[in-house]
Design a protein around this motif. Structure first.
Motif, mmCIF file in Angstrom:
data_model
loop_
_atom_site.group_PDB
_atom_site.id
_atom_site.type_symbol
_atom_site.label_atom_id
_atom_site.label_comp_id
_atom_site.label_asym_id
_atom_site.label_seq_id
_atom_site.Cartn_x
_atom_site.Cartn_y
_atom_site.Cartn_z
ATOM 1 N N LEU A 34 -5.922 -8.841 -14.441
ATOM 2 C CA LEU A 34 -5.827 -8.046 -13.216
ATOM 3 C C LEU A 34 -4.661 -8.538 -12.378
ATOM 4 N N ASN A 35 -3.979 -7.593 -11.736
ATOM 5 C CA ASN A 35 -2.850 -7.940 -10.890
ATOM 6 C C ASN A 35 -2.734 -6.917 -9.779
ATOM 7 N N THR A 36 -2.066 -7.296 -8.717
ATOM 8 C CA THR A 36 -1.663 -6.294 -7.745
ATOM 9 C C THR A 36 -0.539 -5.496 -8.397
ATOM 10 N N PRO A 37 -0.340 -4.251 -8.006
ATOM 11 C CA PRO A 37 0.812 -3.521 -8.543
ATOM 12 C C PRO A 37 2.078 -4.309 -8.192
ATOM 13 N N ALA A 38 2.795 -4.745 -9.204
ATOM 14 C CA ALA A 38 3.904 -5.664 -8.957
ATOM 15 C C ALA A 38 4.918 -5.588 -10.085
ATOM 16 N N GLY A 39 6.093 -6.106 -9.802
ATOM 17 C CA GLY A 39 7.112 -6.156 -10.834
ATOM 18 C C GLY A 39 8.377 -6.792 -10.310
ATOM 19 N N HIS A 40 9.371 -6.812 -11.157
ATOM 20 C CA HIS A 40 10.627 -7.483 -10.847
ATOM 21 C C HIS A 40 11.554 -6.601 -10.016
ATOM 22 N N LEU A 41 12.279 -7.249 -9.140
ATOM 23 C CA LEU A 41 13.341 -6.600 -8.386
ATOM 24 C C LEU A 41 14.454 -6.260 -9.370
ATOM 25 N N GLU A 42 14.920 -5.017 -9.330
ATOM 26 C CA GLU A 42 15.989 -4.596 -10.224
ATOM 27 C C GLU A 42 17.323 -4.550 -9.484
ATOM 28 N N ARG A 43 18.378 -4.696 -10.247
ATOM 29 C CA ARG A 43 19.734 -4.694 -9.679
ATOM 30 C C ARG A 43 19.934 -3.462 -8.791
ATOM 31 N N GLY A 44 20.462 -3.708 -7.586
ATOM 32 C CA GLY A 44 20.803 -2.621 -6.669
ATOM 33 C C GLY A 44 19.666 -2.150 -5.779
ATOM 34 N N GLU A 45 18.453 -2.650 -5.984
ATOM 35 C CA GLU A 45 17.312 -2.228 -5.177
ATOM 36 C C GLU A 45 17.123 -3.126 -3.963
ATOM 37 N N SER A 46 16.557 -2.532 -2.928
ATOM 38 C CA SER A 46 16.057 -3.343 -1.821
ATOM 39 C C SER A 46 14.630 -3.762 -2.177
ATOM 40 N N ILE A 47 14.093 -4.716 -1.449
ATOM 41 C CA ILE A 47 12.711 -5.149 -1.662
ATOM 42 C C ILE A 47 11.763 -3.956 -1.466
ATOM 43 N N ARG A 114 -5.073 0.583 -16.712
ATOM 44 C CA ARG A 114 -5.601 1.462 -15.670
ATOM 45 C C ARG A 114 -5.374 0.831 -14.305
ATOM 46 N N ALA A 115 -5.435 1.673 -13.280
ATOM 47 C CA ALA A 115 -5.466 1.220 -11.892
ATOM 48 C C ALA A 115 -6.917 1.343 -11.455
ATOM 49 N N ILE A 116 -7.395 0.326 -10.736
ATOM 50 C CA ILE A 116 -8.817 0.272 -10.400
ATOM 51 C C ILE A 116 -9.008 -0.218 -8.963
ATOM 52 N N TRP A 117 -9.869 0.504 -8.225
ATOM 53 C CA TRP A 117 -10.191 0.116 -6.852
ATOM 54 C C TRP A 117 -11.335 -0.901 -6.895
ATOM 55 N N LEU A 118 -11.116 -2.063 -6.275
ATOM 56 C CA LEU A 118 -12.123 -3.121 -6.253
ATOM 57 C C LEU A 118 -12.359 -3.615 -4.827
ATOM 58 N N THR A 119 -13.583 -4.048 -4.568
ATOM 59 C CA THR A 119 -13.897 -4.655 -3.273
ATOM 60 C C THR A 119 -13.359 -6.082 -3.251
ATOM 61 N N PRO A 120 -13.194 -6.653 -2.071
ATOM 62 C CA PRO A 120 -12.790 -8.062 -2.016
ATOM 63 C C PRO A 120 -13.745 -8.979 -2.790
ATOM 64 N N ALA A 121 -15.039 -8.715 -2.726
ATOM 65 C CA ALA A 121 -16.009 -9.541 -3.463
ATOM 66 C C ALA A 121 -15.786 -9.430 -4.971
ATOM 67 N N GLU A 122 -15.481 -8.237 -5.456
ATOM 68 C CA GLU A 122 -15.210 -8.059 -6.890
ATOM 69 C C GLU A 122 -13.916 -8.772 -7.297
ATOM 70 N N ILE A 123 -12.927 -8.747 -6.424
ATOM 71 C CA ILE A 123 -11.664 -9.426 -6.717
ATOM 72 C C ILE A 123 -11.876 -10.937 -6.731
ATOM 73 N N GLU A 124 -12.600 -11.432 -5.757
ATOM 74 C CA GLU A 124 -12.875 -12.871 -5.715
ATOM 75 C C GLU A 124 -13.643 -13.320 -6.956
ATOM 76 N N ALA A 125 -14.618 -12.529 -7.377
ATOM 77 C CA ALA A 125 -15.447 -12.887 -8.532
ATOM 78 C C ALA A 125 -14.691 -12.803 -9.856
ATOM 79 N N SER A 126 -13.558 -12.133 -9.874
ATOM 80 C CA SER A 126 -12.810 -11.944 -11.121
ATOM 81 C C SER A 126 -11.570 -12.832 -11.206
#
Length: 156
Positions: A34-47, A114-126
Motif C-alpha cells: 500500500l502507498n499514497t498515490p506517489a511517484g518520481h518528479l519528471e524532467r521539466g515538471e513542477s512539484i 487498485r485505488a482503495i479508500w481506507l480509514t485511518p485505523a485501517e491504514i494504521e493496522a496495515s
C-alpha cells in the motif's frame, strides 16, 4: 572519480474524503504493498504538476493541491537488481488538497492493482504492508492538521 550521490525526488498526493484516505495497492519487488498515490518528479515538471499527474495516473481521480503537507526524507534498503547497492534515499514532497472527479474508464498506471479508500485505523493496522514509513507518517500529519502554504514550494 566518485559518482555524485543524489536522492530520488518524489511527490505524494494525500487525498482525503469523508474521513478516509485514498491509497493505492501496487506490485513492488517486495510484493503487494500500500502507498499514497506517489511517484518520481519528471524532467521539466513542477512539484505541483508532478503530484497532479501521479494522482491521476495512479487513482484515476483528479486532484487539486491546496497545501504542502510536508517534506520527508527516508532511506530504504532494497534487494539490489539494478547494480546499485540497494540503499536508496527518497526526498518526498507531500501535498494535500481537493479530490475531484473519478474517471472510471481511465486505466491505472502499470503495477497499480487498485485505488482503495481506507480509514485511518485501517491504514494504521496495515503498516506491515506499507511501501515505506512515509505512508503512515503523512496520514498522521494530515490528521493533526499540519499544513504549509503551497507557495513554499517554488518553481523557477
Amino acid at each position: 572519480m566518485s559518482t555524485r550521490w543524489k536522492p530520488h525526488v518524489t511527490v505524494a498526493a494525500i487525498m482525503a474524503r469523508d474521513g478516509r484516505y485514498l491509497l493505492v495497492e501496487e506490485h513492488t519487488a517486495q510484493g503487494l504493498q500500500l502507498n499514497t498515490p506517489a511517484g518520481h518528479l519528471e524532467r521539466g515538471e513542477s512539484i505541483v504538476q508532478a503530484c497532479v499527474r501521479e494522482a491521476l495516473e495512479e487513482t484515476a481521480h483528479a486532484f487539486t493541491p491546496t497545501d504542502l503537507l510536508g517534506v520527508y526524507l527516508t532511506r530504504n534498503r532494497h534487494s539490489s537488481k539494478g547494480g546499485d547497492d540497494g540503499d536508496i534515499t527518497y526526498l518526498r514532497f507531500a501535498l494535500c488538497g481537493e479530490v475531484g472527479a473519478w474517471d472510471a474508464q481511465r486505466p491505472l498506471d502499470e503495477g497499480i492493482v487498485r485505488a482503495i479508500w481506507l480509514t485511518p485505523a485501517e491504514i494504521e493496522a496495515s503498516q506491515d504492508r506499507h511501501r515505506g514509513p512515509m505512508v503512515w507518517q503523512c496520514v498522521q500529519d494530515h490528521l493533526r492538521g499540519q499544513r504549509f502554504p503551497l507557495d513554499a514550494v517554488f518553481t523557477h
